[in-house]
Design an enzyme around this catalytic site. Structure first.
Site, PDB file in Angstrom:
ATOM      1  CG  ASN A   9      -1.710   1.203   1.457  1.00 25.53           C
ATOM      2  OD1 ASN A   9      -1.769   2.064   0.583  1.00 25.53           O
ATOM      3  ND2 ASN A   9      -2.352   1.315   2.618  1.00 25.53           N
ATOM      4  CE  LYS A  11      -0.269   3.246   4.778  1.00 22.84           C
ATOM      5  NZ  LYS A  11      -0.193   3.342   6.227  1.00 22.84           N
ATOM      6  CG  HIS A  97      -5.968   1.824   5.084  1.00 28.87           C
ATOM      7  ND1 HIS A  97      -5.573   2.762   6.015  1.00 28.87           N
ATOM      8  CD2 HIS A  97      -4.948   0.949   4.958  1.00 28.87           C
ATOM      9  CE1 HIS A  97      -4.341   2.467   6.416  1.00 28.87           C
ATOM     10  NE2 HIS A  97      -3.942   1.365   5.789  1.00 28.87           N
ATOM     11  CD  GLU A  99      -3.102   5.384   6.804  1.00 34.52           C
ATOM     12  OE1 GLU A  99      -3.079   5.423   5.570  1.00 34.52           O
ATOM     13  OE2 GLU A  99      -2.178   4.885   7.485  1.00 34.52           O
ATOM     14  CD  GLU A 169      -3.693  -2.639   7.219  1.00 37.04           C
ATOM     15  OE1 GLU A 169      -2.590  -2.895   6.758  1.00 37.04           O
ATOM     16  OE2 GLU A 169      -4.282  -1.571   6.996  1.00 37.04           O
ATOM     17  N   GLY A 175       2.213   2.146  10.877  1.00 30.37           N
ATOM     18  CA  GLY A 175       3.164   3.254  10.770  1.00 30.37           C
ATOM     19  C   GLY A 175       3.829   3.629  12.083  1.00 30.37           C
ATOM     20  CB  SER A 215       4.925  -1.944  12.007  1.00 24.55           C
ATOM     21  OG  SER A 215       4.511  -0.626  12.297  1.00 24.55           O
TER      22      SER A 215
END
Ligand code: PGA
Length: 257
Positions: A9, A11, A97, A99, A169, A175, A215
């Site tokens: 991904n 991003k 996702h 985010e 996730e 991250g 991560s």
């Protein structure tokens, strides 16, 4: 047998030129590797999709979008439709996702609409679920996962589930450099598979691939992949460099062989 699937991904990183360079670098590395045992998918920004598709022609490497809208076309400024993703060369699309849930008001309902539209267009959705730190610390992990799975997948048939990938996730691991331990990942993956079993029966549940994300790096992929219900990884930061992403794919292939 579930085939391992490793997706990158990217991003909101990489200009078109940078994306082409990364895709070319990965393509060169993958030529040297025997990665037939693993499905590899790259998910660049919308702007770089068609150029990366061109680089990936006849490589066996898949391409995915990072989001999608649920209408085929219309007055929806800023959105990209499933038809457009297909047109740009994508076979996959990341949906829900964290985010997007966190910063762009994505809900189980919009996730559900997007999954249905993606499936209808023949795209494979990679559906993200996962709890944040506060929820984990309050002991609500399973409740959140159950909510994301049961409400996000409302109305999706068993046969459609075979064309869908789930990505667990944990938000606190994305991250942050803080990975879930392989045991923590396995515990939730097993919970997801059991939920799918309840909703769709064993045959479907045993066929759905569940990726871990948060991560993932060359140092932890082997341990994560050695867990029975971890069928791959959704990789953010470590997918932005040829070295780290190709090492992750190589190590995942070693586990499967
Ligand atoms: P990360 O991101 O690997 O940088 O933690 C994973 C993701 O958000 O898909």
């Amino acid at each position: 047998m579930r085939k391992t699937i490793i997706a990158g991904n990217w991003k909101m990183y990489k200009t078109i030129v940078e994306a082409i360079e990364l895709a070319n670098g990965l393509k060169r590395e993958f030529f040297k590797l025997d990665f037939a045992a693993v499905d590899v998918v790259l998910c660049p920004a919308f702007t770089a999709l068609s150029e990366v598709a061109e680089v990936l022609t006849e490589t066996g490497i898949g391409l995915g979008g990072q989001d999608v809208y649920w209408q085929d076309e219309g007055a929806f400024t800023g959105e990209v439709s499933p038809v457009m993703l297909k047109d740009a060369g994508a076979q996959f699309v990341i949906i829900g996702h964290s985010e997007r849930r966190q910063f762009f008001s994505e809900s189980n309902e919009t996730v559900n609409n997007k999954i249905k539209a993606a499936l209808k267009a023949g795209l494979t959705p990679i559906v993200c679920v996962g709890e944040n730190l506060q929820e984990r610390e309050a002991g609500k992990t399973f409740k959140v996962i159950e909510d994301h799975i049961n409400n996000g997948l409302v109305g999706i048939s068993g046969s459609d589930m075979l064309n869908l990938v789930v990505a667990y996730e944990p938000v606190w691991a994305i991250g942050t450099g803080k990975t879930a331990t392989p045991e923590q990942a396995q515990e939730v993956h097993k919970f997801i598979r059991d939920l799918l079993k309840k909703n769709y029966g064993s045959e479907v549940a045993d066929s759905v691939r569940i990726q871990y994300g948060g991560s993932v790096k060359p140092e932890n992929i082997t341990e994560l992949m050695s867990k029975p219900d971890v069928d791959g990884a959704l990789v953010g930061g470590a997918s932005l460099k040829v070295d780290s992403f190709s090492t992750i794919v190589a190590k995942a292939s070693e586990v499967v062989k």
